[in-house]
Design an enzyme around this catalytic site. Structure first.
Site, short mmCIF file in Angstrom:
data_model
loop_
_atom_site.label_atom_id
_atom_site.label_comp_id
_atom_site.label_asym_id
_atom_site.label_seq_id
_atom_site.Cartn_x
_atom_site.Cartn_y
_atom_site.Cartn_z
CD GLU A 51 -80.63 97.81 -63.36
OE1 GLU A 51 -80.40 98.92 -62.80
OE2 GLU A 51 -81.90 97.32 -63.27
CG PHE A 113 -78.90 106.43 -51.51
CD1 PHE A 113 -80.19 106.12 -51.34
CD2 PHE A 113 -78.61 106.89 -52.86
CE1 PHE A 113 -81.06 105.98 -52.11
CE2 PHE A 113 -79.52 106.84 -53.79
CZ PHE A 113 -80.82 106.48 -53.66
CD GLN A 114 -79.60 103.66 -55.61
OE1 GLN A 114 -78.55 104.19 -56.42
NE2 GLN A 114 -80.56 103.82 -56.10
CE LYS A 163 -70.43 109.89 -59.23
NZ LYS A 163 -71.91 110.32 -59.25
CG MET A 466 -91.70 71.58 -66.59
SD MET A 466 -91.93 70.32 -67.59
CE MET A 466 -90.65 70.63 -68.90
#
Length: 552
Positions: A51, A113-114, A163, A466
C-alpha cells in the site's frame, strides 16, 4: 438513480476525471473493488506490491501531471500502510485523495478485526479527512475531498468509508466538479505597491524559488520577473525546475547542499524575494544569521507560512502566478550588472566538482547528457538525491519528483511508476541508493507486471551513504550500522523479477551501459558501483550559517 455506496464511489471518480488509481484490495473494500472490476475500461487500477507503493505512485502521478492522485486501501494495516505516503504528500503539498474502507458502522469502536481509526491517525498529516457514516453524505464528501485536495495550497485528503455504507443504496445524481479557485480573496493592491517599490529600489536583489512556483505553474511569469528584475535565481529542492537550470541567471540549489554562489549570494544581497517557499531548516541553516543584510519579500499562497520560520519585512499573499503577473506589470526593466557580475564570479570560483572515476555526480551528468535534459527524474532520499538535484539541470517544472519535506526513503520506485503512467511519452528515471532500493524493490514486480518501462539507476556504495557521511564528518568515523555490504547480485535479482539488469563498474563503460538501459523499453535497473566514501559537497554543517560551507 439508486446506486450502492460502492457504485457512487466509482461514479464520483469518473465525475472528477479520474482514470488511474493505485491500490491493494482487502475484505472491507471488496464492494468498491467489485465495482472497479466492472468499470476497468474506464478506470485503470494498478495493483502495487504494498500500500505504501500505491500512495507514492499516486503522489508521483499527481506531482508530474498536476492532477489529483488517487490511492485505495482496505481497513487496518491496509490503511496504516498508506500513512508514510500520505505524510510525504502532505509535507510537499501534493494533491491526493486516499480512499480507505473500514469495518461496518456497528463495529466501529469495538476493536474489531482490522479496525483502525485512520481519521485519527492521519489527522496531523492530511489537509482534511472524513469518516462517512451516512450513505446520503457519500457523494458530497467525495466531491468535497477532491475540491479540498486541489484548491488553495494543495494537499492529501482521506475519505474513510465503512463497509456497510458501500453496500447500502441511495439516490445518486451526476454533478459537474466545482471550479477550483487558487485563492478566494483578491490580491491586496497596497501590498503589491509596497513590493513593487521595494523591487525598484533594490541594488542587490536575489530570488529564491520554492515548490509553490511549481504548483502554481508560474514558470513563464517567474522567468519574465527574473529577467525584468535582472536578478540571480536560486531554487530549493522542491522549487527545482520552476526556473530553467541552464539559464545564466540560475545559481544552483540553495541550502545545506546548495551551491556556494547561491548561499553566499543570499548572504550578501540587500533584497531577498522568496517565491512560494517555506524557509525549511535545510534551506536557511541558522535562522538568526539567514539573509541578515537583506529585506525579505515573501510571496506565498498560504498566509500561515508568512513569518512562521523567518520574519519577513514585506509580504504578498496570493497565487504565485497571479502575484508575479501583477508585479511584472508594475516594475520597470532593471539593470543590476555590477551585482550580476559579482554573483557570476562566485559561480566561476566555486563550481561543483564531479570527481575522478565512476562517481554518482558523473553518472547524473552522463544521464543528463544522454537524455538531453528531458527526462522526468524521480529520486529516493540521500546522497544520490542531492547529486540529482545538483547535476541534472532541470529545464521545466514537474521534472524532478522527490520527497523534500519528509525525506522518505522508498519513495522513488512507486513515484516513478505513477510518473510514467501519467506521462507515457516521457523517459522516466528513478535515481536510487542501494539502501533505498532495498526498501522498495518489491515495486519492481509492479513495473514488470504492467510492463511499465522505468529505468532505475542504483548508485550502489554498499552503505547508507548520507548517514555514513555524517558519521565521517561529525561522529569520528563511528560507522554504527550503516554498512550494507555486498552480496546481492542485482542483475540476477532483476532477472528473477522479469526486469532487465545491468552492472556498471567503470567510468569508461557508462555511456554504453546507460544508453542500452534507456533503450530496452522494459523495466530496467542499472547497478552503478561507486566508492563508499564519496560525499555530497558543498555541505553546510548542522548549526552553521549557510555561507559556512564545507567544499570537500
Amino acid at each position: 438513480m439508486m446506486l450502492t455506496g460502492a457504485q457512487i464511489v466509482i461514479e464520483c471518480l469518473k465525475e472528477q476525471g479520474v482514470d488511474t488509481v493505485f491500490g491493494f484490495p482487502g475484505g472491507t473494500i471488496l464492494n468498491i473493488y467489485d465495482e472497479l472490476y466492472k468499470h476497468s475500461s474506464e478506470i485503470r487500477h494498478y495493483l502495487t506490491s504494498h500500500e505504501q507503493g500505491a500512495a507514492h505512485a499516486a503522489d508521483g502521478y499527481a506531482r508530474s501531471t498536476g492532477k489529483v492522485g488517487v490511492c485505495l486501501a482496505t481497513s487496518g494495516p491496509g490503511a496504516t500502510n498508506l500513512v508514510t505516503g500520505i505524510a510525504t504528500a502532505y509535507m510537499d503539498s501534493t494533491p491526493m485523495v486516499a480512499i480507505t474502507a473500514n469495518v461496518p458502522t456497528n463495529l466501529i469502536g469495538k476493536d474489531s478485526f482490522q479496525e483502525i481509526d485512520i481519521c485519527g491517525v492521519t489527522m496531523p498529516i492530511t489537509k482534511h479527512n472524513f469518516l462517512v457514516k451516512d450513505i446520503n453524505d457519500l457523494a458530497r464528501t467525495l466531491r468535497e475531498a477532491f475540491h479540498i485536495a486541489k484548491s488553495g495550497r494543495p494537499g492529501p485528503v482521506l475519505v474513510d468509508i465503512p463497509k456497510d455504507i458501500t453496500a447500502q443504496k441511495t439516490d445518486y445524481k451526476y454533478e459537474e466538479p466545482k471550479k477550483v479557485f487558487k485563492t478566494t480573496e483578491p490580491l491586496n493592491q497596497f501590498d503589491l505597491d509596497n513590493a513593487a517599490d521595494l523591487l525598484m529600489n533594490a541594488k542587490k536583489p536575489f530570488i529564491m524559488v520554492g515548490g509553490g512556483a511549481v504548483m502554481s505553474q508560474a514558470e513563464k511569469e517567474l522567468l519574465e520577473f527574473a529577467k525584468k528584475l535582472d536578478a540571480p535565481v536560486t531554487c530549493s529542492l522542491m522549487g527545482t525546475g520552476a526556473f530553467p537550470g541552464e539559464d545564466p541567471l540560475y545559481t544552483g540549489m540553495i541550502g545545506m547542499h546548495g551551491s556556494k554562489a547561491s548561499n553566499i549570494g543570499i548572504t550578501r544581497c540587500d533584497l531577498l524575494v522568496v517565491v512560494g517557499a517555506r524557509f525549511s531548516d535545510r534551506v536557511i541553516g541558522r535562522a538568526d544569521t539567514f539573509a541578515k543584510k537583506a529585506d525579505i519579500l515573501h510571496i506565498d499562497i498560504d498566509p500561515a507560512e508568512i513569518n512562521k520560520n523567518i520574519a519577513s519585512d514585506h509580504f504578498v499573499v496570493g497565487d504565485i502566478r497571479e502575484v508575479l503577473g501583477a508585479l511584472n506589470e508594475k516594475i520597470e526593466q532593471m539593470d543590476h550588472s555590477e551585482w550580476m557580475e559579482e554573483v557570476e564570479c562566485l559561480k566561476e570560483k566555486f563550481p561543483l566538482k564531479v570527481g575522478d572515476g565512476l562517481t554518482g555526480q558523473f553518472v547524473i551528468e552522463k544521464l543528463y547528457e544522454i537524455t538531453n535534459g528531458d527526462a522526468l527524474v524521480c529520486t529516493e532520499v540521500g546522497q544520490h538525491q542531492m547529486w540529482a538535484a545538483q547535476y541534472y539541470k532541470f529545464k521545466k517544472p514537474r521534472q524532478l519528483i522527490t520527497s523534500g519535506g519528509l525525506g522518505t526513503m522508498g519513495f522513488g520506485m512507486g513515484a516513478a511508476i505513477g510518473t510514467k503512467l501519467g506521462n507515457p511519452d516521457k523517459t522516466v528515471l528513478n535515481i536510487a541508493g542501494d539502501g533505498c532500493f532495498r526498501m522498495n524493490l518489491n515495486e519492481l514486480i509492479t513495473a514488470v507486471k504492467y510492463d511499465i518501462p522505468i529505468v532505475v539507476v542504483v548508485i550502489n556504495n554498499q552503505v547508507l551513504g548520507m548517514v555514513r557521511q555524517w558519521q565521517t564528518l561529525f561522529y569520528d568515523e563511528r560507522y554504527s550500522y550503516t554498512d550494507l555490504g555486498p552480496g546481492i547480485d542485482y542483475v540476477k535479482l532483476c532477472e528473477a523479477f522479469g526486469a532487465v539488469g545491468f552492472n556498471l563498474e567503470r567510468k569508461e563503460d557508462a555511456d554504453e551501459v546507460l544508453r542500452k538501459a534507456l533503450a530496452t523499453g522494459r523495466p530496467t535497473v542499472v547497478n552503478c558501483v561507486i566508492d563508499k566514501d564519496f560525499k555530497v559537497f558543498p555541505m553546510v554543517p548542522p548549526g552553521k550559517s549557510i555561507d559556512e560551507l564545507i567544499l570537500d
